[in-house]
Motif scaffolding. Structure first.
Motif: not given
Ligand code: SF4
Length: 362
Positions: A102, A104-106, A108-111, A164, A196, A230
């Motif tokens: 993905c 984006a730059h979250c 906490y990203c679960y990835l 995403d 998101k 996002t």
């Molecule tokens: Fe992307 Fe979701 Fe990870 Fe944010 S939490 S970086 S939107 S995959």
């Protein structure tokens, strides 16, 4: 008629990778070539790799390698191991992947805990092979299909586990194709995705047959600093409203719920904002999924290297260790914090969104 959008959410940006790479195998698929053509038509540099190996030269510096990877889209073929559907509790009977990664730059990203190597985004070219897997899983689900409260959804397929899908849709068209396929599939089945992002325009005219549920993945605007790249939260809610007006069942994925100072006010405001924006939509089919923030030792280490400046709390202050059924460790909020969060969300959702069905709390 669609509700008017607040001015600040009109121009949500679409992802524009700096480089797009396509493997020779991916280029042998129509869908792979179409993705490459879409990217090229946007003026993005598209390069065909000499082999199917993605051996990319990223800078040695971890931060720079991260930045370069996040700006790269690779069009590849999903191997059989990635096409094999897996149960995905508690969301759906089966997980179906259109892409991995993905832009984006979250923080906490679960990835971060599940993907290996530099976080490039891979879009799958062999969409027909991915879709071919689905029919034989009909009626074989063990997650929502075994839940008395959710069995009416039919066999469920979740498309947001490793990506995403809406973040990439303007480049891939994969989500639209899958929604249209489910729309034409005269079966007791449902596609689900959460996002998101807000770029739903390509989805609004599709013949979806009511067999796709979009959920907006939300956190309060006060926590926007944790969700870099996002769409603004107001834009996501407005997009969800448009989807509902186009006849899609919709939902909220409030995730991850973060017990940072001021959380009650922030989440109370978010639920109120959703209630206000969706108030005018008749016969709303609305679900809510509630997922608290958690991390594993591995994802914490990866996230701290990707986002060293983030003030997202991943300390052990109000956490407890939880062992998954596969033996791995996760840190979740402790029982007192969990109880306070859960009571708050169930009360506020019941009060402000009485039509909503809460699917699960985790
Ligand atoms: Fe992307 Fe979701 Fe990870 Fe944010 S939490 S970086 S939107 S995959």
């Amino acid at each position: 008629m669609n509700p008017p959008l607040p001015a600040e959410v009109r121009a949500a940006k679409l992802w524009r990778p700096k480089q797009v790479l396509i493997t020779p195998s991916a280029a042998s698929w129509d869908h792979g070539r179409e993705i490459a053509e879409r990217c090229a038509s946007l003026g993005i540099d598209v390069r065909t790799l000499p082999s199917d190996r993605l051996s990319l030269a990223f800078p040695d510096d971890e931060r720079q390698a991260y930045a370069a990877a996040k700006q790269t889209l690779a069009i590849v073929v999903a191997p059989p191991s990635k096409r094999r559907l897996q149960p995905i509790a508690p969301s759906a009977d089966w997980r179906v992947d259109l892409a991995e990664g993905c832009p984006a730059h979250c923080s906490y990203c679960y990835l971060a805990g599940s993907l290996k190597g530099p976080p490039i985004t891979r879009a799958y070219a062999n969409l027909p092979e991915i879709i071919d897997e689905l029919p034989r899983h009909l009626g074989q689900g063990t997650i929502t299909s075994r839940s008395a409260a959710r069995v009416h959804e039919g066999t469920t397929f979740e498309a947001s586990c490793y990506t995403d899908p809406l973040a990439l849709e303007h480049l891939t068209g994969s989500l639209s194709a899958l929604i249209a396929w489910f729309g034409a599939w005269q079966a007791d089945a449902q596609l689900r995705f959460t996002s998101k992002f807000d770029a739903v325009a390509p989805l609004l005219q599709l013949e979806h047959g009511g067999r796709t549920r979009m959920r907006a993945s939300l956190n309060p605007a006060a926590f926007a600093r944790f969700e870099g790249g996002t769409s603004p939260v107001a834009a996501r809610i407005a997009a969800l409203g448009r989807m509902a007006q186009a006849g899609y069942p919709i939902g909220l994925t409030i995730a991850p719920i973060i017990a940072a100072p001021g959380w009650e006010r922030a989440y109370g405001g978010l639920i109120g904002q959703v209630a206000e924006l969706l108030a005018a939509i008749p016969q709303l089919d609305l679900t809510v999924e509630l997922i608290t923030h958690r991390y594993s030792p591995g994802s914490k280490a990866t996230l701290e290297s990707w986002y060293p400046g983030s003030d997202l709390d991943m300390g052990l202050g109000n956490r407890t260790e939880k062992r998954t059924k596969f033996g791995s460790v996760k840190f979740v909020y402790d029982a007192t914090t969990m109880r306070a969060l859960r009571t708050f969300f169930e009360t506020e959702i019941g009060r402000l969104l009485p039509m909503a069905r809460i699917l699960y709390w985790t």
